[in-house]
Design a protein around this motif. Sequence first.
Motif, PDB file in Angstrom:
ATOM      1  N   LEU A 151       2.065  -0.105  -4.801  1.00  0.00           N
ATOM      2  CA  LEU A 151       1.820  -1.510  -5.144  1.00  0.00           C
ATOM      3  C   LEU A 151       0.405  -1.724  -5.673  1.00  0.00           C
ATOM      4  N   SER A 152       0.272  -2.723  -6.525  1.00  0.00           N
ATOM      5  CA  SER A 152      -1.064  -3.133  -6.959  1.00  0.00           C
ATOM      6  C   SER A 152      -1.674  -4.009  -5.856  1.00  0.00           C
ATOM      7  N   SER A 153      -2.961  -4.242  -5.953  1.00  0.00           N
ATOM      8  CA  SER A 153      -3.643  -5.061  -4.929  1.00  0.00           C
ATOM      9  C   SER A 153      -3.101  -6.479  -4.908  1.00  0.00           C
ATOM     10  N   VAL A 154      -2.807  -7.038  -6.078  1.00  0.00           N
ATOM     11  CA  VAL A 154      -2.281  -8.411  -6.156  1.00  0.00           C
ATOM     12  C   VAL A 154      -0.892  -8.469  -5.513  1.00  0.00           C
ATOM     13  N   SER A 155      -0.053  -7.493  -5.841  1.00  0.00           N
ATOM     14  CA  SER A 155       1.297  -7.461  -5.272  1.00  0.00           C
ATOM     15  C   SER A 155       1.248  -7.277  -3.762  1.00  0.00           C
ATOM     16  N   LEU A 156       0.317  -6.463  -3.297  1.00  0.00           N
ATOM     17  CA  LEU A 156       0.197  -6.230  -1.859  1.00  0.00           C
ATOM     18  C   LEU A 156      -0.227  -7.506  -1.134  1.00  0.00           C
ATOM     19  N   ARG A 157      -1.169  -8.252  -1.693  1.00  0.00           N
ATOM     20  CA  ARG A 157      -1.586  -9.509  -1.073  1.00  0.00           C
ATOM     21  C   ARG A 157      -0.426 -10.504  -1.028  1.00  0.00           C
ATOM     22  N   THR A 158       0.332 -10.581  -2.113  1.00  0.00           N
ATOM     23  CA  THR A 158       1.490 -11.483  -2.145  1.00  0.00           C
ATOM     24  C   THR A 158       2.522 -11.062  -1.108  1.00  0.00           C
ATOM     25  N   LEU A 159       2.760  -9.757  -1.005  1.00  0.00           N
ATOM     26  CA  LEU A 159       3.713  -9.245  -0.019  1.00  0.00           C
ATOM     27  C   LEU A 159       3.266  -9.556   1.403  1.00  0.00           C
ATOM     28  N   ILE A 160       1.991  -9.365   1.679  1.00  0.00           N
ATOM     29  CA  ILE A 160       1.480  -9.632   3.031  1.00  0.00           C
ATOM     30  C   ILE A 160       1.562 -11.122   3.349  1.00  0.00           C
ATOM     31  N   ARG A 161       1.219 -11.965   2.402  1.00  0.00           N
ATOM     32  CA  ARG A 161       1.281 -13.409   2.626  1.00  0.00           C
ATOM     33  C   ARG A 161       2.736 -13.861   2.850  1.00  0.00           C
ATOM     34  N   THR A 162       3.621 -13.455   1.961  1.00  0.00           N
ATOM     35  CA  THR A 162       5.026 -13.850   2.079  1.00  0.00           C
ATOM     36  C   THR A 162       5.673 -13.214   3.303  1.00  0.00           C
ATOM     37  N   GLY A 163       5.415 -11.936   3.510  1.00  0.00           N
ATOM     38  CA  GLY A 163       5.974 -11.250   4.670  1.00  0.00           C
ATOM     39  C   GLY A 163       5.465 -11.817   5.980  1.00  0.00           C
ATOM     40  N   GLY A 164       4.203 -12.228   6.000  1.00  0.00           N
ATOM     41  CA  GLY A 164       3.652 -12.851   7.201  1.00  0.00           C
ATOM     42  C   GLY A 164       4.347 -14.157   7.533  1.00  0.00           C
ATOM     43  N   ALA A 224       0.352   3.963   6.808  1.00  0.00           N
ATOM     44  CA  ALA A 224       0.083   5.062   5.876  1.00  0.00           C
ATOM     45  C   ALA A 224       0.222   4.581   4.436  1.00  0.00           C
ATOM     46  N   GLY A 225       1.206   3.743   4.152  1.00  0.00           N
ATOM     47  CA  GLY A 225       1.373   3.205   2.813  1.00  0.00           C
ATOM     48  C   GLY A 225       0.228   2.309   2.402  1.00  0.00           C
ATOM     49  N   LEU A 226      -0.266   1.502   3.337  1.00  0.00           N
ATOM     50  CA  LEU A 226      -1.406   0.634   3.038  1.00  0.00           C
ATOM     51  C   LEU A 226      -2.662   1.447   2.760  1.00  0.00           C
ATOM     52  N   VAL A 227      -2.882   2.493   3.548  1.00  0.00           N
ATOM     53  CA  VAL A 227      -4.043   3.360   3.315  1.00  0.00           C
ATOM     54  C   VAL A 227      -3.882   4.089   1.983  1.00  0.00           C
ATOM     55  N   LEU A 228      -2.677   4.550   1.706  1.00  0.00           N
ATOM     56  CA  LEU A 228      -2.399   5.244   0.446  1.00  0.00           C
ATOM     57  C   LEU A 228      -2.620   4.318  -0.745  1.00  0.00           C
ATOM     58  N   GLN A 229      -2.255   3.054  -0.601  1.00  0.00           N
ATOM     59  CA  GLN A 229      -2.435   2.084  -1.673  1.00  0.00           C
ATOM     60  C   GLN A 229      -3.919   1.879  -1.966  1.00  0.00           C
ATOM     61  N   GLY A 230      -4.735   1.940  -0.963  1.00  0.00           N
ATOM     62  CA  GLY A 230      -6.163   1.720  -1.136  1.00  0.00           C
ATOM     63  C   GLY A 230      -6.929   2.932  -1.619  1.00  0.00           C
ATOM     64  N   MET A 231      -6.304   4.086  -1.663  1.00  0.00           N
ATOM     65  CA  MET A 231      -6.980   5.296  -2.130  1.00  0.00           C
ATOM     66  C   MET A 231      -7.149   5.249  -3.644  1.00  0.00           C
ATOM     67  N   GLU A 272      10.164   6.107   2.029  1.00  0.00           N
ATOM     68  CA  GLU A 272      10.427   4.929   1.203  1.00  0.00           C
ATOM     69  C   GLU A 272       9.382   3.847   1.466  1.00  0.00           C
ATOM     70  N   LEU A 273       9.092   3.586   2.710  1.00  0.00           N
ATOM     71  CA  LEU A 273       8.124   2.557   3.058  1.00  0.00           C
ATOM     72  C   LEU A 273       6.712   2.939   2.615  1.00  0.00           C
ATOM     73  N   ALA A 274       6.300   4.169   2.931  1.00  0.00           N
ATOM     74  CA  ALA A 274       4.940   4.602   2.583  1.00  0.00           C
ATOM     75  C   ALA A 274       4.752   4.661   1.067  1.00  0.00           C
ATOM     76  N   CYS A 275       5.716   5.210   0.341  1.00  0.00           N
ATOM     77  CA  CYS A 275       5.592   5.304  -1.120  1.00  0.00           C
ATOM     78  C   CYS A 275       5.642   3.932  -1.770  1.00  0.00           C
ATOM     79  N   SER A 276       6.533   3.092  -1.308  1.00  0.00           N
ATOM     80  CA  SER A 276       6.646   1.754  -1.908  1.00  0.00           C
ATOM     81  C   SER A 276       5.369   0.951  -1.720  1.00  0.00           C
ATOM     82  N   LEU A 277       4.797   0.997  -0.533  1.00  0.00           N
ATOM     83  CA  LEU A 277       3.536   0.281  -0.310  1.00  0.00           C
ATOM     84  C   LEU A 277       2.388   0.965  -1.044  1.00  0.00           C
ATOM     85  N   GLY A 278       2.406   2.279  -1.116  1.00  0.00           N
ATOM     86  CA  GLY A 278       1.341   3.018  -1.793  1.00  0.00           C
ATOM     87  C   GLY A 278       1.310   2.789  -3.283  1.00  0.00           C
TER      88      GLY A 278
END
Length: 174
Positions: free
Chosen positions: A35-48, A119-126, A27-33
Amino acid sequence: YCSYWQPVGMIFIRASQLVTMPFIMLELACSLGELSSVSLRTLIRTGGLVFLFTVIVASVAVLFVPTWLPPLTSSMFFNPAMLDSPPPVNLLEKFIPYNIFGAMSDDNFPAVMIFSAFAGLVLQGMGNNQVLLVPMNSARDLFRKLNKIVLKLTPYAVFVLVSETVSTTDTVEL
């Protein structure tokens, strides 16, 4: 008579542990994989920010809550082992295991979550991540269905575990 139910309770506990950890990993790896780049940046900023706030609140609680508690003067449940110092924890081994399957079998939740997120972050960047996401999503759906089966058994398992515990408890303790 309740001792005969003990295997049923153990089967439930093991089944829940068996299907939960792979489901959370996928669930974690697929959900992060996905995501779009914009959504991932927002998630990292908010999650941080949420993580930083949680660390601050937990630090304040660890520092000040003991001062608010009354002193412990005596206890009927004293155990001399309480005075032993706990073995030191190696945080590097706790969060970065040698073997992810060993971490899963040891229920090393922090290490499994960090690995899955990475793994999800790497998958997202592939570039062509759909090649991996399609079978991973199928496996995620499989474990989701297995979790639903285990969830339906929960009321029965709780009854079995509580019955077995109460039946083996001394009436004075009860």
